[in-house]
Write a protein that holds these residues in place. Sequence first.
Motif, PDB file in Angstrom:
ATOM      1  N   ASN A 252       0.832  -1.208   0.000  1.00 46.72           N
ATOM      2  CA  ASN A 252       0.000   0.000   0.000  1.00 46.72           C
ATOM      3  C   ASN A 252       0.869   1.262   0.000  1.00 46.72           C
ATOM      4  N   ILE A 253       1.942   1.244   0.777  1.00 40.05           N
ATOM      5  CA  ILE A 253       2.832   2.406   0.834  1.00 40.05           C
ATOM      6  C   ILE A 253       3.522   2.620  -0.506  1.00 40.05           C
ATOM      7  N   ASN A 255       2.280   1.972  -3.391  1.00 41.94           N
ATOM      8  CA  ASN A 255       1.283   2.619  -4.246  1.00 41.94           C
ATOM      9  C   ASN A 255       1.102   4.094  -3.909  1.00 41.94           C
ATOM     10  N   ALA A 287       1.244  -4.036  -4.486  1.00 40.81           N
ATOM     11  CA  ALA A 287       1.631  -2.866  -5.286  1.00 40.81           C
ATOM     12  C   ALA A 287       1.216  -3.081  -6.742  1.00 40.81           C
TER      13      ALA A 287
ATOM     14  N   MET B 155       5.085   7.288  -9.808  1.00 41.15           N
ATOM     15  CA  MET B 155       3.844   6.531  -9.607  1.00 41.15           C
ATOM     16  C   MET B 155       3.169   6.814  -8.272  1.00 41.15           C
ATOM     17  N   GLU B 158      -1.250   6.562  -5.882  1.00 38.48           N
ATOM     18  CA  GLU B 158      -2.231   5.565  -6.348  1.00 38.48           C
ATOM     19  C   GLU B 158      -3.100   5.042  -5.206  1.00 38.48           C
ATOM     20  N   ILE B 162      -4.821   0.929  -3.162  1.00 41.70           N
ATOM     21  CA  ILE B 162      -4.412   0.386  -1.868  1.00 41.70           C
ATOM     22  C   ILE B 162      -5.558  -0.496  -1.366  1.00 41.70           C
ATOM     23  N   LYS B 175      -6.682  -7.529  -7.215  1.00 45.43           N
ATOM     24  CA  LYS B 175      -6.704  -7.629  -5.756  1.00 45.43           C
ATOM     25  C   LYS B 175      -8.143  -7.499  -5.232  1.00 45.43           C
ATOM     26  N   LEU B 256       0.666   7.459   7.971  1.00 41.64           N
ATOM     27  CA  LEU B 256       1.923   7.189   7.264  1.00 41.64           C
ATOM     28  C   LEU B 256       2.687   8.444   6.896  1.00 41.64           C
TER      29      LEU B 256
END
Lengths: 319, 319
Positions: A252-253, A255, A287, B155, B158, B162, B175, B256
């Motif tokens: 996730n990070i 992305n 990702a 990139m 995005e 996630i 996913k 984050l």
Amino acid sequence: MTSILALDFGGTKLAAATVNIGSREWLRYERRLSPAIANASTDLEIMRSLIHSLLQDTQPVAIGVSFGGPVDATTGTVRLSHHVPGWENIPLQELLEQEFGVPAAVDNDANVAALGEYRFGAGQGYDSLFYITVSTGVGGGWILNGQPWRGTGGMAGEIGHIVVDPAGPVCLCGKRGCVERLASGPYMAQNAREALTAQPKLWEGKILRSLVEDNLELLTGQLISQAAADGDDLAVEVLRKSAWALGTGIGNIANLVNPQLFILGGSVTKAGTQWWEILRQVARETALPEIDFEIVSAALADDAPLWGAVALAELRLAN
Amino acid sequence: MTSILALDFGGTKLAAATVNIGSREWLRYERRLSPAIANASTDLEIMRSLIHSLLQDTQPVAIGVSFGGPVDATTGTVRLSHHVPGWENIPLQELLEQEFGVPAAVDNDANVAALGEYRFGAGQGYDSLFYITVSTGVGGGWILNGQPWRGTGGMAGEIGHIVVDPAGPVCLCGKRGCVERLASGPYMAQNAREALTAQPKLWEGKILRSLVEDNLELLTGQLISQAAADGDDLAVEVLRKSAWALGTGIGNIANLVNPQLFILGGSVTKAGTQWWEILRQVARETALPEIDFEIVSAALADDAPLWGAVALAELRLAN
């Protein structure tokens, strides 16, 4: 007059070292455990004696400090320690600058470790990276464009409390399925304990049980890694969930921020090749295919906070 | 000689405008739909005619471009368009610089919109923000330390892909439970369609059914918002899941990266107060209590890409 003084207030231990600018070997190094009943005053007193023993009659050009707890890095003020009372709002940078008459800089251990790995460890030659420590807790620190990124309120890097499984178990923070709740050592032990208690008659977890002679209170993250390596199915499952949670967080990070590199340190990263394989696979699948990154092990080991403190002091001198 | 030329290659529409540096009103403005069977050549041909109609005998000082698809912003090369064929690896910045003899800059629409909101919209006065567009897809763009942050491979941002619910429905990317899979307009319509098909006899979704006269193919994200506002339980549930997914993503991002501000634009953000309330609540609960942030609506509306392109051109002149 060209040495840097590096300090590590680690919660359970205190360490101090000096190094000449540009050198990669300590001039002097001292380390001591915190007393059983520690507070901010005893920590500072011990650190003072370490420093005076190190410095003797010399003076460093700058002081860098790694602190095990939230810090306002703009002023170098400790917000609190989760382990030692009395650290609330202590202006540590100011205290050190007044006492030693040289520039000082203070930041939390994850940010400092990220900086240390960037300057002296696994992150050398990379420009943007995320450092993650996975042990008792799970925390992180950013380097973006070759500089620490601490966030608006100095709170960036809290990968431990991003949610990756909204149906997961409840974390101390109140949410379900945080990365820390699934990936940290103590929570892995708790997950194994709960699974063994819930299924007391099944063959599962036999190796794990025998490692603690059926005293489930003795379970630790390390024992789970050991049992998993020996083929214990329940331990493998707990470890898999840890690696899955962290891998999902990392993907996730990637992305969201697209750094070049993830550096992983802390005791849980010693869990063995299976943990690393699952983590890498899940991160890669989470990702987007166009997004590239590497995941590597931290290089600085136990001295990471001190080397990071050196890098922090150098940054203070440069800015 | 002090005007900037702003271009928007939007996938289904093309727009161009000129503005004097420092002004907030367009000098001239032209807009055209892409032809039904468009390719990169027809897009470029139409854009050329718009530009010549705008500029006549004058020359701008710089050109900024918003492109609806992945762009290598370091060289201004379009990687591809998801809507229009023939855009693979087109060096758009170079083409424009050669044709018009002035500096040009090209970036993808989410990054450009983030920059536009930062300079001219809801992000004015903030130093670090994340812009999110929620419509057909879900994408985002960063401003950190007052500069675009595009990530190592260009990139970053995005958020659409996630994972927030690993047990959720499967996304086009392969996913489960991506933010886009739960929050975007078309996927909200699909979720409602599937729920109505799975429970054809229940009273749920009555208002939604009547809005499309039982032709479920006609469902759209907008109709779901409308039905939810009218009290349709099934529509409320679909909308709630959209807001929950985006709120979880935002809370995780706050943990984050700790930006000051989240700016939300795109058609789904018109879904009504309920959507906003749930989103804000979930984001607040997902972020740690110590982490502060605001979530606001985008200010620039339909002209966001063009104003962002102006900001991009100004940045090109400044660097």
